[in-house]
Design an enzyme around this catalytic site. Structure first.
Site, short mmCIF file in Angstrom:
data_model
loop_
_atom_site.label_atom_id
_atom_site.label_comp_id
_atom_site.label_asym_id
_atom_site.label_seq_id
_atom_site.Cartn_x
_atom_site.Cartn_y
_atom_site.Cartn_z
N GLU A 120 1.32 -22.44 -1.56
CA GLU A 120 0.31 -21.28 -0.68
C GLU A 120 -0.52 -21.01 -1.56
O GLU A 120 -2.04 -21.30 -1.52
CB GLU A 120 0.89 -20.30 0.28
CG GLU A 120 1.35 -19.55 -0.73
CD GLU A 120 1.30 -17.58 -0.64
OE1 GLU A 120 2.30 -16.72 -1.00
OE2 GLU A 120 0.94 -17.55 0.73
N ASP A 127 9.03 -15.69 -4.82
CA ASP A 127 8.14 -16.60 -5.83
C ASP A 127 8.50 -16.81 -7.20
O ASP A 127 8.29 -17.16 -8.35
CB ASP A 127 6.75 -15.62 -5.91
CG ASP A 127 6.32 -15.85 -4.75
OD1 ASP A 127 6.37 -15.70 -3.75
OD2 ASP A 127 5.30 -15.31 -4.46
N GLY A 161 0.67 -0.50 -0.24
CA GLY A 161 -0.08 0.06 0.08
C GLY A 161 0.97 1.30 -0.03
O GLY A 161 2.05 1.18 0.38
N MET A 174 10.16 -17.99 7.88
CA MET A 174 11.15 -18.04 8.11
C MET A 174 12.35 -18.16 7.11
O MET A 174 13.30 -17.64 6.38
CB MET A 174 11.45 -19.94 8.82
CG MET A 174 11.08 -19.64 10.45
SD MET A 174 10.76 -21.26 11.28
CE MET A 174 13.03 -21.02 11.76
N GLY A 207 3.76 -5.71 -8.41
CA GLY A 207 3.20 -4.41 -7.81
C GLY A 207 4.07 -3.46 -7.91
O GLY A 207 3.76 -2.24 -8.30
N ARG A 257 11.42 -16.41 4.25
CA ARG A 257 11.73 -15.17 3.57
C ARG A 257 12.51 -14.44 4.41
O ARG A 257 13.36 -12.95 3.93
CB ARG A 257 10.54 -14.78 3.58
CG ARG A 257 9.93 -13.85 2.24
CD ARG A 257 8.57 -13.52 2.80
NE ARG A 257 7.64 -12.87 3.04
CZ ARG A 257 7.21 -12.08 3.02
NH1 ARG A 257 6.32 -11.81 1.98
NH2 ARG A 257 6.81 -11.15 4.31
N1 LIG Z 1 -0.46 -1.61 -10.10
C1 LIG Z 1 -0.40 -0.36 -9.02
N2 LIG Z 1 0.27 0.28 -9.72
C2 LIG Z 1 0.69 1.27 -8.81
N3 LIG Z 1 1.53 0.40 -7.86
C3 LIG Z 1 0.78 -0.40 -7.41
C4 LIG Z 1 0.94 -1.57 -7.71
N4 LIG Z 1 0.03 -2.61 -7.47
C5 LIG Z 1 1.06 -2.88 -6.24
N5 LIG Z 1 1.53 -1.31 -6.44
C6 LIG Z 1 2.24 -0.83 -4.85
O1 LIG Z 1 3.41 -1.59 -5.00
C7 LIG Z 1 4.00 -1.56 -3.60
C8 LIG Z 1 4.05 -2.88 -3.74
O2 LIG Z 1 3.00 -4.36 -4.07
P1 LIG Z 1 2.97 -5.78 -3.91
O3 LIG Z 1 2.07 -5.78 -2.24
O4 LIG Z 1 1.65 -6.09 -4.76
O5 LIG Z 1 4.08 -6.61 -4.00
P2 LIG Z 1 4.92 -6.26 -4.70
O6 LIG Z 1 6.02 -5.88 -5.41
O7 LIG Z 1 4.41 -7.48 -6.13
O8 LIG Z 1 5.92 -7.96 -4.26
P3 LIG Z 1 5.90 -8.65 -3.79
O9 LIG Z 1 6.16 -10.12 -4.52
O10 LIG Z 1 6.36 -8.86 -2.32
O11 LIG Z 1 4.09 -9.37 -3.73
C9 LIG Z 1 2.24 -1.13 -2.56
O12 LIG Z 1 3.15 -0.25 -1.81
C10 LIG Z 1 1.32 -1.05 -3.35
O13 LIG Z 1 0.37 0.19 -3.30
O1 LIG Z 2 2.09 -11.81 4.40
P1 LIG Z 2 3.05 -11.19 3.18
O2 LIG Z 2 3.60 -10.68 3.47
O3 LIG Z 2 1.78 -10.47 2.75
O4 LIG Z 2 3.57 -11.80 2.34
C1 LIG Z 2 3.26 -12.75 1.24
C2 LIG Z 2 3.47 -13.04 0.07
O5 LIG Z 2 4.49 -12.51 -0.07
C3 LIG Z 2 5.12 -13.15 -1.41
O6 LIG Z 2 6.39 -14.18 -0.53
C4 LIG Z 2 5.69 -12.68 -1.86
O7 LIG Z 2 6.78 -11.44 -1.67
C5 LIG Z 2 3.97 -14.19 -1.15
O8 LIG Z 2 4.51 -15.97 -1.55
C6 LIG Z 2 3.07 -14.22 -0.59
O9 LIG Z 2 1.78 -14.24 -0.27
MG LIG Z 3 2.60 -8.79 -5.72
#
Ligand SMILES: Nc1ncnc2c1ncn2[C@@H]1O[C@H](COP(=O)(O)OP(=O)(O)OP(=O)(O)O)[C@@H](O)[C@H]1O
Ligand SMILES: O=P(O)(O)OC[C@H]1O[C@](O)(CO)[C@@H](O)[C@@H]1O
Ligand SMILES: [Mg+2]
Length: 577
Positions: free
Chosen positions: A448, A349, A299, A501, A320, A503
């Protein structure tokens, strides 16, 4: 004309018949795929499109053509559809030869006719898509300077460059902007070859070149004017600190003095949140522990709320985060700000496209061995013992697959991409019963994101908008216990969930090297003036990719790939449906 319209043209044969033919020739599992497709693709495809519905078709194309649940799509299709992406707006099937024609949308004529030039058009289109944005594309006045990065001179950090930047013309350590790396290195002779990624039905070979990463002779930022920021977003991942450390060290070698960390991911861009000053001294030993020196979060604020004086931003995160980085890159252009936004893909992942692997993945697989081994020992030492290990992988089962392969102790590997049943004569439980009878014990490794259809949907989302998954590990444990109890011959079930653990670990040696190179290349990319790019490793070479291409969809395990077949060979598991 939309891509959906392209796909629905000329519906001249009953589509179920077409599907049957296609999938028998393309997959080992027609039984499963057939009804699922019928469910999800009521009227989109027809025989005219069958030739193009090869393993090469891009899920984006289908997603765009028909609105339905992408997760189900992935589960049903697996990555047999994740091969070489074809462009939704550029693909059609030649009526006569069934050859895919690369023709621009809105051009009925082009689409309807075979185009003998399709290969060169494809290459041209590919080059455009994989072109890496440069600040001079948006700011024509952006001037290049000789690089301050030159190992043979080792510019002191505090040197003044009154006479201009030192440059060693004789040093052959720079990357030429025209250097390229091949994205695909296997030439498949037919679509039926295991794991074939084809562009057209004949599986023709087309060179696909992407940009080589590394230091350039010309840079587009004066180091003394740079304020660089680093932010780590999403979940934790082994190696985050290694990348932060390397970015800081490399920036200092270029001569940058203002380096800061943004605390707790994009949230740290909120008003009144203090930046963390970074220097070589601060980061010197951070790689010795896991986590992120800067903290992470999901977020955060909207783009309008972000207002910082930064001209280099290094963004570490997954899909994201990269989507966010791309928005920041676009916003900077919109605001007329000369900022280099460079991503470093972070996800245990391993679900980012076009890369051999992402940092942290190797460590996760290695660390998972401890949990799997414990589950094996417990199961093996118990009377009718069953061990269950849940590993991370929201929509991609790479960790579960590789950890199962590495351990050699897994009897059943369950991943989100490959559907399975728990109950019934072909279900997991029946196979467990068989294993207990024949081997005396069994070990399951489950990702998961697998089997989510068995769990109650809550519609809950995390702060980033990711769906909160149900606990498949707990569910399987419960079902296994119940099944054997009802049978009147209980099993001794032990469930291990080592996810956090794993991660939180520090990076292993191979990830340490990957992080180091990626961190350095991120800085080289920013100084070279690229923005909206990310760094990666492709076929063992380091590359720059436009963010837009790596976030088009998450990479998933191809159930027709040699790696998944190897996993099945190793576990000896049957199909569970
Ligand atoms: N489509 C998007 N546009 C802009 N910002 C985004 C978008 N999707 C996610 N974000 C922002 O990017 C950040 C990380 O997103 P997210 O929680 O999905 O993790 P991630 O980068 O995909 O990594 P992870 O592999 O841990 O899930 C957050 O702060 C989220 O608000
Ligand atoms: O509990 P959190 O911090 O949302 O993270 C869980 C997610 O993070 C990941 O490891 C990706 O970073 C996913 O496999 C898993 O769903
Ligand atoms: Mg993501």
């Amino acid at each position: 004309m939309s891509s959906a319209a392209v796909l629905t043209r000329n519906q001249n044969l009953p589509f179920q018949h077409c599907f049957f033919v296609f999938f028998f020739s393309q997959t080992h599992r027609p039984k499963l795929i057939f009804p699922a497709i019928t469910l999800h693709f009521p009227s989109v495809f027809n025989c005219e499109t069958m030739g193009s519905l090869s393993p090469s078709i891009n899920p984006r194309l289908v997603l765009q053509a028909n609105s339905y649940d992408p997760l189900s799509f992935r589960r049903v299709f697996g990555a047999s559809l994740t091969g070489q992406p074809a462009r939704p707006d550029m693909t059609a099937v030649c009526k006569r030869s069934r050859r895919i024609v690369y023709a621009k949308k809105n051009s009925d004529e082009d689409i309807a006719n075979c185009d003998p030039e399709w290969k060169s058009k494809f290459k041209e289109d590919f080059e455009k898509r994989f072109n890496i944005p440069h600040i001079s594309d948006f700011f024509p006045d952006a001037a290049p300077y000789p690089s301050t990065f030159c190992l043979s001179m080792r510019t002191p950090v505090n040197e003044e460059f009154a006479e201009g930047y030192p440059s060693d013309e004789e040093w052959y350590g720079y990357i030429n902007n025209d250097d390229r790396v091949l994205l695909k290195v296997i030439r498949y002779s037919s679509r039926s070859s295991a794991g074939a990624e084809c562009i057209d039905p004949d599986c023709s070979w087309v060179e696909q070149w992407i940009h080589r990463a590394g230091p350039r002779e010309k840079i587009y930022f004066k180091p003394e004017n740079v304020k660089a920021a680093i932010v780590t977003c999403g979940g934790l991942c082994p190696g985050l600190n290694d990348v932060i450390r390397q970015i800081v060290i490399t920036l200092e070698i270029y001569g940058v003095k203002k380096i800061v960390g943004i605390p707790f991911g994009y949230r740290g861009f909120g008003k009144d949140i203090a930046e963390i000053p970074l220097s070589r001294k601060v980061v010197q030993n951070v790689h010795l522990s896991g986590g992120s020196l800067l903290g992470v979060s999901r977020g955060g604020p909207t783009l309008d709320e972000i207002d910082r004086e930064i001209n280099m931003l290094f963004v570490l995160g997954g899909n994201g985060t990269h989507a966010g980085a791309n928005s920041i890159h676009n916003e900077c252009i919109k605001r007329g700000l000369k900022v280099a936004v460079v991503g470093v893909p972070k996800t245990i992942d391993n679900d980012i496209l076009h890369m051999d692997k992402t940092f942290g993945f190797d460590t996760a697989v290695e660390e998972a061995q401890r949990a799997i081994n414990a589950a094996y020992i417990e199961a093996h030492s118990a009377y009718r013992g069953i061990g269950i290990v849940k590993l991370m992988g929201r929509s991609s089962g790479f960790i579960a697959m590789q950890a199962s392969l590495a351990s050699g102790q897994i009897d059943i590997c369950l991943i989100p991409e490959v559907p399975f049943e728990l109950h019934g004569s072909h279900g997991v439980l029946n196979h467990l019963n068989y294993l207990l009878k024949t081997k005396g014990s069994a070990v399951i490794c489950v990702a998961e994101g697998a089997g989510q259809s068995f769990l109650e949907k809550t519609n809950a989302k995390d702060a980033s908008g990711n769906v909160v998954l149900g606990d498949i590990g707990v569910h399987i444990q419960h079902e296994v216990k119940k099944y054997f109890k009802e049978m009147g011959n209980s099993a001794d079930v032990k469930y291990i969930d080592p996810t956090y653990m794993i991660r939180a670990c520090r990076a292993n040696a191979s990830d340490g090297i990957l992080c180091t190179v990626l961190g350095q290349n991120a800085v080289h990319g920013a100084f070279a003036g690229y923005s909206g790019i990310t760094v990666g490793i492709c076929n063992n070479h380091y590359v720059y990719l436009p963010i837009t291409e790596v976030i088009s969809y998450p990479k998933i395990v191809d159930q027709n790939s040699r790696m998944w077949h190897r996993c099945l060979t190793s576990t000896g598991q049957p199909d569970f449906f």
